[in-house]
Design an enzyme around this catalytic site. Sequence first.
Site, mmCIF file in Angstrom:
data_model
loop_
_atom_site.group_PDB
_atom_site.id
_atom_site.type_symbol
_atom_site.label_atom_id
_atom_site.label_comp_id
_atom_site.label_asym_id
_atom_site.label_seq_id
_atom_site.Cartn_x
_atom_site.Cartn_y
_atom_site.Cartn_z
ATOM 1 N N GLN A 197 57.146 20.083 -34.642
ATOM 2 C CA GLN A 197 55.857 19.710 -34.039
ATOM 3 C C GLN A 197 54.680 20.212 -34.869
ATOM 4 O O GLN A 197 53.616 19.607 -34.883
ATOM 5 C CB GLN A 197 55.743 20.282 -32.614
ATOM 6 C CG GLN A 197 56.664 19.643 -31.597
ATOM 7 C CD GLN A 197 57.956 20.408 -31.438
ATOM 8 O OE1 GLN A 197 58.454 21.000 -32.387
ATOM 9 N NE2 GLN A 197 58.514 20.398 -30.244
ATOM 10 N N ASP A 238 54.001 27.164 -22.054
ATOM 11 C CA ASP A 238 54.610 26.217 -21.122
ATOM 12 C C ASP A 238 54.690 26.784 -19.715
ATOM 13 O O ASP A 238 54.723 26.045 -18.741
ATOM 14 C CB ASP A 238 56.005 25.820 -21.601
ATOM 15 C CG ASP A 238 55.873 24.827 -22.745
ATOM 16 O OD1 ASP A 238 55.609 25.279 -23.877
ATOM 17 O OD2 ASP A 238 55.962 23.613 -22.490
HETATM 18 O O1 MRU Z 1 58.901 20.958 -26.591
HETATM 19 P P1 MRU Z 1 57.422 20.701 -26.612
HETATM 20 O O2 MRU Z 1 56.956 20.070 -27.877
HETATM 21 O O3 MRU Z 1 56.962 19.980 -25.370
HETATM 22 O O4 MRU Z 1 56.789 22.151 -26.561
HETATM 23 C C1 MRU Z 1 55.401 22.277 -26.544
HETATM 24 C C2 MRU Z 1 54.936 23.668 -26.617
HETATM 25 O O5 MRU Z 1 55.699 24.598 -26.616
HETATM 26 C C3 MRU Z 1 53.450 23.881 -26.560
HETATM 27 O O6 MRU Z 1 53.098 25.029 -27.272
HETATM 28 C C4 MRU Z 1 53.014 24.058 -25.098
HETATM 29 O O7 MRU Z 1 53.504 23.036 -24.301
HETATM 30 C C5 MRU Z 1 51.542 24.108 -24.966
HETATM 31 S S1 MRU Z 1 50.770 22.551 -25.278
HETATM 32 C C6 MRU Z 1 49.107 22.742 -24.994
#
Ligand code: MRU
Length: 349
Positions: A197, A238
């Site tokens: 990401q 999260d």
């Molecule tokens: O697995 P993902 O890509 O959904 O994980 C996203 C993250 O860990 C982000 O850091 C988190 O959701 C914060 S987004 C503002």
Amino acid sequence: MTTFRSIEWRDNSLRLLDQRKLPAETVYLELRDPQMVAEAIRAMVVRGAPAIGTAAAYGLALAALHSVAQRTTDMVREVEQAAELLRASRPTAVNLFWAIQRVMDKVYASLSLRPDALREVILREAHAIAEEDVRANKQIGLNAQPLIPNPAKILHHCNTGSLATVDYGTALGIIRIAHESGKQVHAYLDETRPRLQGAKLSAWELNQLGIPHTVIVDGASGLVMRKIGIDLCVVGADRIAANGDTANKIGTYNLAIVAKAHGVPFYVAAPTSTIDMSICSGDDIPIEERGAEEITHVGSERVVPQGSPVLNYAFDVTPADLITAIITEKGIAYPPFTESLARLMNTDQ
Ligand code: MRU
């Protein structure tokens, strides 16, 4: 200016930017029922805690919109089934459960309405969740500015920008506001194995915004702190437990330890919808495990020998004692978080 919206309500359907295809292709998907939304969340077409919460709220709006129920109680039953399906899509980000509950509370408060009016109520609540997210992100960015020196070298993990939210972003939003206000910021982006990401999405966003950045492999953070010097780390979340323990993308915990070892402040940025006061500590946060192929394969190439088991935790929990402060739209919480977060959650915005 952000030139894209990761998530948008258009012509009675949910339009999502397919994040699996970035940065190579900009493809939008039109989703017309809650099953499609649940699958899009599971498959990470849409990802990032606030974005999946908002998508789920629109998923409930789709359930109501396409219901042919003549009686409100029948429509409510269909919306409840959609809520069950959406809740099962991903376990860690509390924003998903928060947004669904928020819509369902409205539903239960509107049982005297006719089906058409109930449809409107649900859609209005989904729009409100989306709009509030954008406002919260901008406020997080503003609240954080006293913590951002000029110039600043900032280390970031995963993607927390416009893609992960409805717009603007949390941790990346802070970097963006610092840049837009004229500070000399340089972002060091963890690539964020296994789904990249950071390399794919954060770099794509910062490229578009013209914000100076450098992608590094996750394991380089220690050397980068020692050799280049990092002023602060900022990450998203999260789910934040009542004591400040923070679940975020796998690798965040390691980064926090490295930051501590180098005396680098470690900040978490998140809207208060990510704070789960019903959970006392990070031990109780459910951690998603994803498919082995995310680790065994890079693109279509297998990089782990057949027969070698892998363990694919998608998130980890950073203990509160490694976190310098938690930046929200309602203000900044400092340790001890049990008190500061409780105070913050009781504050009106
Ligand atoms: O697995 P993902 O890509 O959904 O994980 C996203 C993250 O860990 C982000 O850091 C988190 O959701 C914060 S987004 C503002």
